[in-house]
Design a protein around this motif. Structure first.
Motif, mmCIF file in Angstrom:
data_model
loop_
_atom_site.group_PDB
_atom_site.id
_atom_site.type_symbol
_atom_site.label_atom_id
_atom_site.label_comp_id
_atom_site.label_asym_id
_atom_site.label_seq_id
_atom_site.Cartn_x
_atom_site.Cartn_y
_atom_site.Cartn_z
ATOM 1 N N LYS A 297 0.916 -1.034 -0.105
ATOM 2 C CA LYS A 297 -0.041 0.041 -0.055
ATOM 3 C C LYS A 297 0.878 1.237 -0.059
ATOM 4 O O LYS A 297 0.723 1.998 -0.784
ATOM 5 N N ALA A 298 1.940 1.251 0.693
ATOM 6 C CA ALA A 298 2.766 2.386 1.022
ATOM 7 C C ALA A 298 3.593 2.818 -0.592
ATOM 8 O O ALA A 298 3.499 3.664 -0.905
ATOM 9 N N LEU A 299 3.950 1.652 -1.089
ATOM 10 C CA LEU A 299 4.627 1.900 -2.457
ATOM 11 C C LEU A 299 3.790 2.193 -3.460
ATOM 12 O O LEU A 299 4.024 2.831 -4.478
ATOM 13 N N ALA A 300 2.683 1.882 -3.308
ATOM 14 C CA ALA A 300 1.385 1.854 -4.245
ATOM 15 C C ALA A 300 1.054 3.579 -4.490
ATOM 16 O O ALA A 300 0.958 4.286 -5.389
ATOM 17 N N ASN A 301 1.119 4.122 -3.125
ATOM 18 C CA ASN A 301 0.892 5.510 -2.956
ATOM 19 C C ASN A 301 2.126 6.296 -3.494
ATOM 20 O O ASN A 301 1.972 7.270 -4.003
ATOM 21 N N ARG A 302 3.331 5.751 -3.305
ATOM 22 C CA ARG A 302 4.527 6.437 -3.725
ATOM 23 C C ARG A 302 4.637 6.573 -5.229
ATOM 24 O O ARG A 302 5.128 7.426 -5.596
ATOM 25 N N VAL A 303 4.128 5.495 -5.914
ATOM 26 C CA VAL A 303 4.310 5.315 -7.187
ATOM 27 C C VAL A 303 3.403 6.354 -7.743
ATOM 28 O O VAL A 303 3.553 7.189 -8.746
ATOM 29 N N ILE A 304 2.067 6.592 -7.410
ATOM 30 C CA ILE A 304 1.120 7.588 -7.879
ATOM 31 C C ILE A 304 1.855 8.911 -7.480
ATOM 32 O O ILE A 304 1.403 9.797 -8.783
ATOM 33 N N GLU A 305 2.138 9.303 -6.546
ATOM 34 C CA GLU A 305 2.864 10.371 -6.091
ATOM 35 C C GLU A 305 3.938 10.708 -7.118
ATOM 36 O O GLU A 305 4.084 12.033 -7.649
#
Length: 272
Positions: free
Chosen positions: A203-211
Motif C-alpha cells: 500500500k505504501a509503495l502504491a501511493n509512492r508510485v502514484i505520487e
C-alpha cells in the motif's frame, strides 16, 4: 514532402501515453505513422492511423507488419513502446504465470516485432529500431522486480542487436525515461499470490508510485528524445529522457554503489 516521400514509422502501444505522444510528434515531423493497439480503434482525432496489433501474438504481429508493408512497401522506423507492469508487490507474490505474462509483452513483444520488421529493413539496407526502456533497466526496483527484469532484458537485447545490425545499415537505440505522467499505473495487474506480511509495504509503495507519476515528466519529453534518436545521423545506443533520468544515469555510472543503494531505499522509503 509528399506522402510517398515520407519515412514510414510503426509505433506500438500508441493509443495513449508515451506511444501516443511519440506517434503524434513523428507525424508532425514528417513521418507517415502507423500506431498500434490491441483494438486498433481510432479514438478521437489523430494525425496518424491506428491498426490492430497484439504484441503477444506471432500471428497478429506478422499480420500488422505485412499490412504496413502492403500499403507502404517499407518500414523505416519501429518504436517498441507497448508494455505493462504488476502493481508494487514482493517478488514472491507474483506467480510464474504472471511472470511469463509480463515478459511476453515487455520483452518477447519486442523480439516478435523486431523479427518481423528486420528482414524488410535489411532488404532496404537501412532502418531504425527504438525500444522504450526505463531507468529501471539499469537500476534495481524493489517490489517491482519482474518489471525491472524485463527492462534489464531489453537493455541487453537492444545493445547486442545494434552490434549485429549496424553493418547492414540498421541502428538500435534504447530510450530510458524515469517517472512519466501516463495512465500506466491504472493498468497495473494486482499480484496473484498476495502475502499478508507484504500488505503494508504494498500500500505504501502504491501511493509512492502514484505520487511520483503525478510529479513525473510529460510523455512529450520522451517523444522528443525518440525523435532525436530517430533522425540522428549517428545515433547512440542509449538516450535518457528527462532531467531525473539523466541524473540517475549519472549517479549509476559514477557514484559509489553504497550511495546508489541508499538512494533507492530512501526514495522508496523502505526503511521508514
Amino acid at each position: 514532402m509528399s506522402k510517398n516521400d515520407r519515412k514510414v514509422a510503426l509505433v506500438t502501444g500508441a493509443s495513449s501515453g508515451i506511444g501516443q505522444a511519440t506517434a503524434e510528434l513523428l507525424s508532425k515531423s514528417g513521418f507517415n505513422v502507423y500506431g498500434t493497439s490491441r483494438s486498433g480503434t481510432q479514438v478521437g482525432q489523430k494525425s496518424y492511423e491506428m491498426i490492430s496489433l497484439d504484441v503477444t501474438s506471432d500471428e497478429s504481429v506478422e499480420a500488422a507488419v505485412s499490412e504496413v508493408i502492403r500499403r507502404e512497401g517499407r518500414i523505416d522506423l519501429l518504436v517498441n513502446n507497448a508494455g505493462f507492469s504488476v502493481a508494487p508487490a514482493g517478488a514472491e507474490e507474483v506467480s510464474i504465470e504472471q511472470t511469463k505474462s509480463i515478459f511476453n509483452t515487455n520483452f518477447y513483444g519486442i523480439v516478435r516485432m523486431t523479427r518481423a520488421v528486420v528482414p524488410h529493413m535489411r532488404s532496404q539496407g537501412k532502418g531504425r529500431i527504438i525500444n522504450i526502456g526505463s531507468v529501471l533497466g539499469f537500476l534495481p526496483a524493489p517490489f517491482m522486480a519482474l518489471y525491472s527484469a524485463t527492462k534489464h532484458a531489453v537493455e541487453g537485447y537492444s545493445e547486442s542487436l545494434d552490434h549485429e545490425l549496424r553493418t547492414r545499415g540498421i541502428r538500435v537505440s534504447i530510450v530510458q525515461p524515469a517517472y512519466t505522467k501516463t495512465a500506466f499505473e491504472a493498468n497495473l495487474l494486482e499480484p496473484d499470490l498476495k502475502i499478508d506480511e507484504y500488505e503494508k509495504i504494498r500500500k505504501a509503495l502504491a501511493n509512492r508510485v502514484i505520487e511520483a507519476v503525478e510529479a513525473g515528466d510529460d510523455p512529450s519529453v520522451v517523444a522528443k528524445v525518440v525523435l532525436k534518436a530517430a533522425i540522428a545521423t549517428d545515433p547512440k545506443v542509449r538516450y535518457t529522457a528527462g532531467g531525473l533520468a539523466c541524473r540517475l544515469r549519472f549517479l549509476r555510472r559514477f557514484a559509489p554503489a553504497f550511495l546508489v543503494d541508499a538512494g533507492v531505499r530512501k526514495d522508496l522509503r523502505l526503511d521508514a
